[in-house]
Structures are given as structure tokens and as C-alpha cells.
Design an enzyme around this catalytic site. Sequence first.
Site, PDB file in Angstrom:
ATOM      1  N   GLY B  91      16.793 -18.417 -35.126  1.00  0.00           N
ATOM      2  CA  GLY B  91      17.526 -17.848 -34.000  1.00  0.00           C
ATOM      3  C   GLY B  91      18.946 -17.653 -34.480  1.00  0.00           C
ATOM      4  O   GLY B  91      19.164 -16.966 -35.467  1.00  0.00           O
ATOM      5  N   SER B 124      14.256 -19.820 -41.273  1.00  0.00           N
ATOM      6  CA  SER B 124      15.455 -19.016 -41.023  1.00  0.00           C
ATOM      7  C   SER B 124      16.668 -19.903 -40.697  1.00  0.00           C
ATOM      8  O   SER B 124      17.113 -20.647 -41.565  1.00  0.00           O
ATOM      9  CB  SER B 124      15.165 -18.000 -39.917  1.00  0.00           C
ATOM     10  OG  SER B 124      16.163 -17.019 -39.841  1.00  0.00           O
ATOM     11  N   ALA B 125      17.189 -19.911 -39.477  1.00  0.00           N
ATOM     12  CA  ALA B 125      18.320 -20.780 -39.135  1.00  0.00           C
ATOM     13  C   ALA B 125      17.977 -22.252 -39.400  1.00  0.00           C
ATOM     14  O   ALA B 125      18.834 -23.039 -39.808  1.00  0.00           O
ATOM     15  CB  ALA B 125      18.719 -20.582 -37.667  1.00  0.00           C
ATOM     16  N   HIS B 161      16.202 -14.371 -45.239  1.00  0.00           N
ATOM     17  CA  HIS B 161      16.021 -12.915 -45.021  1.00  0.00           C
ATOM     18  C   HIS B 161      16.736 -12.134 -46.125  1.00  0.00           C
ATOM     19  O   HIS B 161      17.269 -11.058 -45.872  1.00  0.00           O
ATOM     20  CB  HIS B 161      16.615 -12.454 -43.679  1.00  0.00           C
ATOM     21  CG  HIS B 161      16.064 -13.124 -42.472  1.00  0.00           C
ATOM     22  ND1 HIS B 161      14.919 -12.700 -41.837  1.00  0.00           N
ATOM     23  CD2 HIS B 161      16.517 -14.182 -41.742  1.00  0.00           C
ATOM     24  CE1 HIS B 161      14.699 -13.468 -40.760  1.00  0.00           C
ATOM     25  NE2 HIS B 161      15.640 -14.375 -40.690  1.00  0.00           N
ATOM     26  N   GLU B 197      12.091 -12.388 -47.491  1.00  0.00           N
ATOM     27  CA  GLU B 197      11.160 -12.672 -46.394  1.00  0.00           C
ATOM     28  C   GLU B 197       9.759 -12.902 -46.960  1.00  0.00           C
ATOM     29  O   GLU B 197       9.245 -12.072 -47.715  1.00  0.00           O
ATOM     30  CB  GLU B 197      11.167 -11.525 -45.390  1.00  0.00           C
ATOM     31  CG  GLU B 197      12.452 -11.524 -44.564  1.00  0.00           C
ATOM     32  CD  GLU B 197      12.482 -10.446 -43.485  1.00  0.00           C
ATOM     33  OE1 GLU B 197      11.593  -9.580 -43.489  1.00  0.00           O
ATOM     34  OE2 GLU B 197      13.407 -10.479 -42.661  1.00  0.00           O
TER      35      GLU B 197
HETATM   36 CA    CA Z   1      19.197 -15.250 -36.995  1.00  0.00          CA
END
Ligand code: CA
Lengths: 240, 240
Positions: B91, B124-125, B161, B197
Site C-alpha cells: 500500500g 511491496s511496502a 516494483h 515484479e
Molecule cells: Ca505502494
Amino acid sequence: MSGRQALLLSSSNCHGYSMLEFAKEEICAFLNKNNVKELLFVPFAQNNFDDYTNKIKGVISHWGFSVTGLHTYSEPKKAVSSAKAIFIGGGNTFLLLDRLYTHNLVDLIKNRVLEGKLAYIGSSAGTNVATKSIHTTNDMPIIYPPSFEAIGLVPFNINPHYTDKNENETHKGETRDQRIGEYISMPHANAVLGLREGSILHVDGNSLILKGVAGAVLFQKGGKKTEYSVGQNISFLLEE
Amino acid sequence: MSGRQALLLSSSNCHGYSMLEFAKEEICAFLNKNNVKELLFVPFAQNNFDDYTNKIKGVISHWGFSVTGLHTYSEPKKAVSSAKAIFIGGGNTFLLLDRLYTHNLVDLIKNRVLEGKLAYIGSSAGTNVATKSIHTTNDMPIIYPPSFEAIGLVPFNINPHYTDKNENETHKGETRDQRIGEYISMPHANAVLGLREGSILHVDGNSLILKGVAGAVLFQKGGKKTEYSVGQNISFLLEE
Ligand SMILES: [Ca+2]
Ligand SMILES: [Ca+2]
């Protein structure tokens, strides 16, 4: 000068133009209107201060204005206090804001601009730091500044280099609109004006006019998104 | 468990796969190896905790593991202290880290993982906050966290990413490599591993293996850039 005088550029570079060329007419008119002949350039958003200052000088001195780098003064506060116009260039917004705080320049610049004693030109990161906060920069957070609050010449936020094109269709990272949406959903969020490359905000006292060669997009609480084009009066954004 | 156990995903989504599908085999093997049946999910990087937890639960419960959201516990520290495995989702990295500090979870998670008592999955985060600091997130700085220092399960930084494609040819914003270059040139910078990714880092004690369906790119001081592919042993990155 009457009231704050600021010219906020989305970027120094714009596709199809040489550096700052798209903004030449506006910058010259702005400096002439404010009886400015000398520009104090702030290269703090990048690391090679001499190179960056010389690049800007190489363009602007041909327009009839002299340019000196803030880093060449032993007392930056004194240089800012006696300048009539300042140009803060782009690079990394976190690095720029951190250095402005280190040199105790944030409040000084704010007060002098709001008193109408210092004309302000910003580009990219230099535009970000002119707003309420740097919450809507695109830059990587390469250094932790003492605050995200910035100079606050205008009561809203700006996203420079705004684009609504997707990076590419297979990449799963957020789009620019999703990123701005994440900010807008925060309780402390201000409205965000996305400046497309080539866009210029001209602040003249309580008047705000969109200039340059590209428009802007306003993001407001609740998800409202409004497109504005070159020439439009958007002074309502200056009301606090 | 022997030593730290962590699985760090570049993202939950990968082109051509449904959510987390590219990582299914690795996640199942990781949880089984660590005798885990229950996963504590941390939805703090987003704002709708129930929705986000249900989305993850909808995938992972079909693989034979139960999932509960950390937000459903009245005492988050107690929940983390008794969990055997945690999954921190993606997020906004700033929002996530700020909430981890608010709940005093940063050191607790670090200590329990380093003691081999808590298996860590991040995406991700959730991968960003597992590293030394969040200096190399792609996210917008929508909130000012008390620090950019993060959980520090590994002694380097990650850019999730990661892509070396340009956004588009006419746009003048920085490329990803330029952004990472700005960070690497800082005196406080760590090495940065750009995870494409579909890429997964498997940390098993002092061993670090690149897994998943895409490789990674290492950025080091001085501008050195090295490509690594799936299956490669990159344990040298764990040496401090
Ligand atoms: Ca993000
Ligand atoms: Ca920049």
C-alpha cells in the site's frame, strides 16, 4: 511589488523546448515587472552546485539578467535577505528541503516573499517547496528532513511533472492518480494541483493565473478532479 | 526455526498471475518449513483494514493456512508477541511505517524475527519496511513518520516494483535508475536491491536466495549495477 510575487514552474524541461525555453516570456515579464536585474539561484536540490548554477546562468544571462549561486555566499541568510529575486531549481525535493532547513532559510524566504520584498521563481522541487508541504513530490525520500512542511507561499499542494499516462500497462505499481488519491484521503491533506510539464502558476498578490504551454488538474477531498487550461484564473485556490 | 526467516516479495501482483499466485509455492513451503498454520496479517499500508485482510484471506486460506488481521486485536503488541508468522501487505510505505511506530511494533517485530521466533512475509511496502530504511520506496510521502529507519531484518535497501523501462519518452521526470542513483550518492546510503515484479527474496538465517519468477538488480556505491537471476545465491548481501 504588491503582495507575494511567485512564478511556479512544473519543470525546467518540457518536451520540444530547450531548458526553460517554454517559460522564457513569463520569466522575463515577471522579473521586469518586479524591477529585478539579478537573480539568486539556489542549486540545493542537486549536488554539483557550480555545474547546476552555470547551466541556469547559461540560459538566463542571455535574457539580460545576472545569476549568482547561493552556495557562493559565506552567509546564505544574508544573501537571501538582500536579494530581490530568488530562483530555486529542481532535483530532489527531500534534499532541497533538508538543506533549506539546515541553513534556516524556510521562514526567511516565506516572510520576505509574503511581505512582497522577494520575488520567487521555482521549478519542479523548487515549486514543491514553495507550497504547504512536500507530501506530493514524486521524488525518492533519499534524506529525512526535519519536517515535510515547506515554505507555504500558497495554501495548497502541487504535484509537478503531473501525468495521467500509465507508466506501462503490465506494471503493477500505482498510477500518479492513485498516488495523489492516497494523499487526498489523509485527514491532513490539502487540495493538490497537478501541473503538467510546461505548466506555470503565476501568483500576483491574491491572483493566481495558469500560464505556460500546458494545463493543470485539481484534486480535491472526496475525489473531485477538475481540469484547468492555460489562461484560466484559479485565484480561488489562494483562499485559506 | 534457525535464525531469521523471511520471504520478501516485490509485490502481491505480477503481470499474468492472479494475486500472490506467482508466490504460492514459496509461501506454502516457507510456512510449512516453519511449522506455521496461522498467519497474522498487517493491513496498515492501506486504509480499509477489513477489505484488505479479507482479500488476502480469500487467497491464502485456500492454501491451508488461517489468516487474521492485526487490527482485530485490542492489543497489537500482544498479538505480535504470540504470533509465529506475520504477513505485512503493501500500500503506502510511509503510512505503514508511521502506524508500526504508533503501535510500537518496529523493534518488537525486529527482535522476534532476529531471535527466530517470528517468520516474516512482506510484500511491496511490507518488503520496504523489512529493510534498513524506507529511503528507496516508490511511494508518495503522504504522512511524516517519526523516522525513515525501518525494521532492519536485512542490512541493505530494497526498491520494490523495480523497472528499467522509461515511463515514456517525452516525459521529463526522472527514471527509476536516476532516482536510485540520487539515493546511492548520499553519504548515508546502503546498497539497493531493485526487485522486479515477480521477484522474491528468501532469507534463511545467513542465507539469501533469489526466488520467484523475475530477477533483481543491485545498485552499489560508485554506480556499480549488477543483474541477478532467479536461483542465485546472494548471501553476501547479508554481511554487515
Ligand atoms: Ca505502494
Ligand atoms: Ca525530482
